[in-house]
Design a protein around this motif. Structure first.
Motif, PDB file in Angstrom:
ATOM      1  N   ASN A  49      -6.831   0.459   8.433  1.00  0.00           N
ATOM      2  CA  ASN A  49      -7.471  -0.755   8.800  1.00  0.00           C
ATOM      3  C   ASN A  49      -6.412  -1.932   9.080  1.00  0.00           C
ATOM      4  O   ASN A  49      -6.252  -2.677   9.993  1.00  0.00           O
ATOM      5  CB  ASN A  49      -8.707  -1.383   7.967  1.00  0.00           C
ATOM      6  CG  ASN A  49     -10.030  -0.625   8.021  1.00  0.00           C
ATOM      7  OD1 ASN A  49     -10.524  -0.796   8.952  1.00  0.00           O
ATOM      8  ND2 ASN A  49     -10.254   0.253   7.278  1.00  0.00           N
ATOM      9  N   ALA A  50      -5.259  -1.762   8.241  1.00  0.00           N
ATOM     10  CA  ALA A  50      -4.177  -2.601   8.308  1.00  0.00           C
ATOM     11  C   ALA A  50      -3.379  -2.430   9.653  1.00  0.00           C
ATOM     12  O   ALA A  50      -2.873  -3.186  10.228  1.00  0.00           O
ATOM     13  CB  ALA A  50      -3.270  -2.518   7.025  1.00  0.00           C
ATOM     14  N   THR A  83      -7.708   4.095   3.524  1.00  0.00           N
ATOM     15  CA  THR A  83      -8.772   3.476   4.402  1.00  0.00           C
ATOM     16  C   THR A  83      -8.171   2.037   4.640  1.00  0.00           C
ATOM     17  O   THR A  83      -8.177   1.668   5.833  1.00  0.00           O
ATOM     18  CB  THR A  83     -10.002   3.328   3.734  1.00  0.00           C
ATOM     19  OG1 THR A  83     -10.627   4.616   3.416  1.00  0.00           O
ATOM     20  CG2 THR A  83     -11.094   2.628   4.536  1.00  0.00           C
ATOM     21  N   VAL A  84      -7.603   1.586   3.538  1.00  0.00           N
ATOM     22  CA  VAL A  84      -6.946   0.069   4.036  1.00  0.00           C
ATOM     23  C   VAL A  84      -6.042   0.081   4.788  1.00  0.00           C
ATOM     24  O   VAL A  84      -5.788  -0.763   5.611  1.00  0.00           O
ATOM     25  CB  VAL A  84      -6.631  -0.490   2.456  1.00  0.00           C
ATOM     26  CG1 VAL A  84      -5.998  -1.790   2.798  1.00  0.00           C
ATOM     27  CG2 VAL A  84      -7.921  -0.621   1.614  1.00  0.00           C
ATOM     28  N   LEU A 143       0.797  -1.141  -0.175  1.00  0.00           N
ATOM     29  CA  LEU A 143      -0.014  -0.011  -0.124  1.00  0.00           C
ATOM     30  C   LEU A 143       0.915   1.235  -0.061  1.00  0.00           C
ATOM     31  O   LEU A 143       0.717   2.168  -0.602  1.00  0.00           O
ATOM     32  CB  LEU A 143      -0.855  -0.021   1.305  1.00  0.00           C
ATOM     33  CG  LEU A 143      -1.994  -1.046   1.157  1.00  0.00           C
ATOM     34  CD1 LEU A 143      -2.799  -1.159   2.544  1.00  0.00           C
ATOM     35  CD2 LEU A 143      -3.009  -0.618   0.142  1.00  0.00           C
TER      36      LEU A 143
END
Length: 284
Positions: free
Chosen positions: A266-267, A262-263, A241
Motif C-alpha cells: 500500500n505504501a 500488505t503495508v 518496513l
C-alpha cells in the motif's frame, strides 16, 4: 430635350452633409463618444444652429431601472444656460417609464413624434414645473420636438430638438432630414450598444481566463507541494518496513510478515499515486 439631371447647389450641400453624417455616426462604435457626436452633429454637419435649433438631447431607456435617462446634450450656449438653472444635474434626470403625462414617455409608448411648447411636458417629473419653465426661459426655447428612436419595432429612447421658433416655421426639408437623422441615430446607437456589449463580454471572458490561469497555477503548486510532502513520509515508512522485514536478530511470524507485506504494498501504491500526480502536473 435635355435628359441630364442637374442638382442645385443647395441639394448638393444637403447630400454632402448627409453623407458626412452617415460616415460620422455609422463609423463610430464607441458608445460614449457616439452619443455626444449624435447631439452635436446636427449643428456641426447640418448647420442647424442658424435655423433656430438650440438644444438637442439624447435620452435612452434603462430597462433594469425602468427609466428614461438623459445621456447626452448638445454643447451649445442655450443648452449651457438651461443646465445652469436645473435643480437636478442633467445626467441625473431620469423619467420613470410610468410617467404617462410626460411627452417623452408618450412618444415612446405611441412611437410617434410629439410637439410641445413647454419644458414642463418633457422635464416633469423629476423636475417641478417652476424649474422646468425657468430652464426653458433661460434657453429662449419656443418649441420642442420629440422623436422616438426605435429598432426592429422596439423603442430604445428619444431625441429632443428644442428650437427658438414655432413648428409652423419648420420646413418640409427640415422634417425630412430630422426623420432621416433620427433613423440613422437609431441604427448607430444600436450598433454601438451591441459592440459595447460584445467588448464587455470579451473583457469578462479575458478576466475569467486570467482567473482560471491563476487557479491552474495554484493547483499545480498545491500538487507539487502535496506530492513532495506525501512522498517523504512514504519513503520513511517503506524504509522502516524494510528494516523490520529484513532484521536478522528477530524472526517474524507468518502473520507479522503478511501484515508488513500488505503495508509495504500500500505504501508503494501510495508512492506511485504521488508520482502520477507529479507527472500529470508536468504534462499539463
Amino acid at each position: 430635350m435635355d435628359k441630364n439631371i442637374r442638382l442645385s447647389s443647395d441639394t448638393i450641400n444637403t447630400l454632402d452633409a448627409i453623407w458626412k453624417l452617415e460616415k460620422l455616426l455609422l463609423d463610430s462604435l464607441d458608445f460614449h463618444n457616439l452619443v455626444q457626436k449624435v447631439v452635436d452633429s446636427i449643428f456641426t454637419e447640418l448647420g442647424y444652429l442658424d435655423q433656430g435649433y438650440k438644444i438637442v438631447v439624447l435620452s435612452l431607456i434603462d430597462k433594469n431601472k425602468k427609466t428614461l435617462n438623459r445621456v447626452a446634450v448638445s454643447k451649445t450656449n442655450s443648452a449651457n444656460k438651461s443646465k445652469e438653472v436645473l435643480a437636478i444635474p442633467f445626467e441625473k434626470i431620469k423619467i420613470p417609464l410610468d410617467a404617462k403625462q410626460n411627452y417623452c414617455i408618450k412618444a415612446l409608448d405611441q412611437n410617434k413624434i410629439k410637439i410641445t411648447h413647454s419644458f414642463v411636458d418633457i422635464l416633469v417629473p423629476p423636475l417641478n414645473k417652476d424649474n422646468a419653465m425657468l430652464a426653458q426661459k433661460k434657453a429662449n426655447i419656443k418649441t420642442s420636438v420629440i422623436y422616438p428612436l426605435s429598432m426592429h419595432g422596439e423603442t430604445m429612447g428619444v431625441m429632443i430638438f428644442s428650437l427658438d421658433k414655432s413648428e409652423e416655421f419648420i420646413t418640409q426639408k427640415e422634417w425630412s432630414l430630422l426623420r432621416y437623422f433620427t433613423e440613422m441615430v437609431s441604427i448607430a446607437v444600436n450598433n454601438a450598444r451591441l459592440y459595447s456589449s460584445l467588448e464587455s463580454k470579451n473583457e469578462q471572458i479575458k478576466k475569467n481566463n486570467e482567473r482560471l490561469l491563476e487557479l491552474d497555477k495554484t493547483k499545480d503548486e498545491f500538487l507539487s507541494v502535496a506530492s513532495h510532502e506525501l512522498r517523504t513520509p512514504m519513503t520513511i515508512i517503506k524504509g522502516y518496513l524494510w528494516l523490520l522485514k529484513n532484521e536478522k536478530d528477530k524472526k517474524l511470524s507468518k502473520k507479522q510478515t503478511q501484515i508488513i507485506n500488505t503495508v509495504m504494498e500500500n505504501a508503494e501504491r501510495m508512492t506511485n499515486l504521488v508520482n502520477d500526480m507529479l507527472n500529470i502536473s508536468r504534462m499539463e
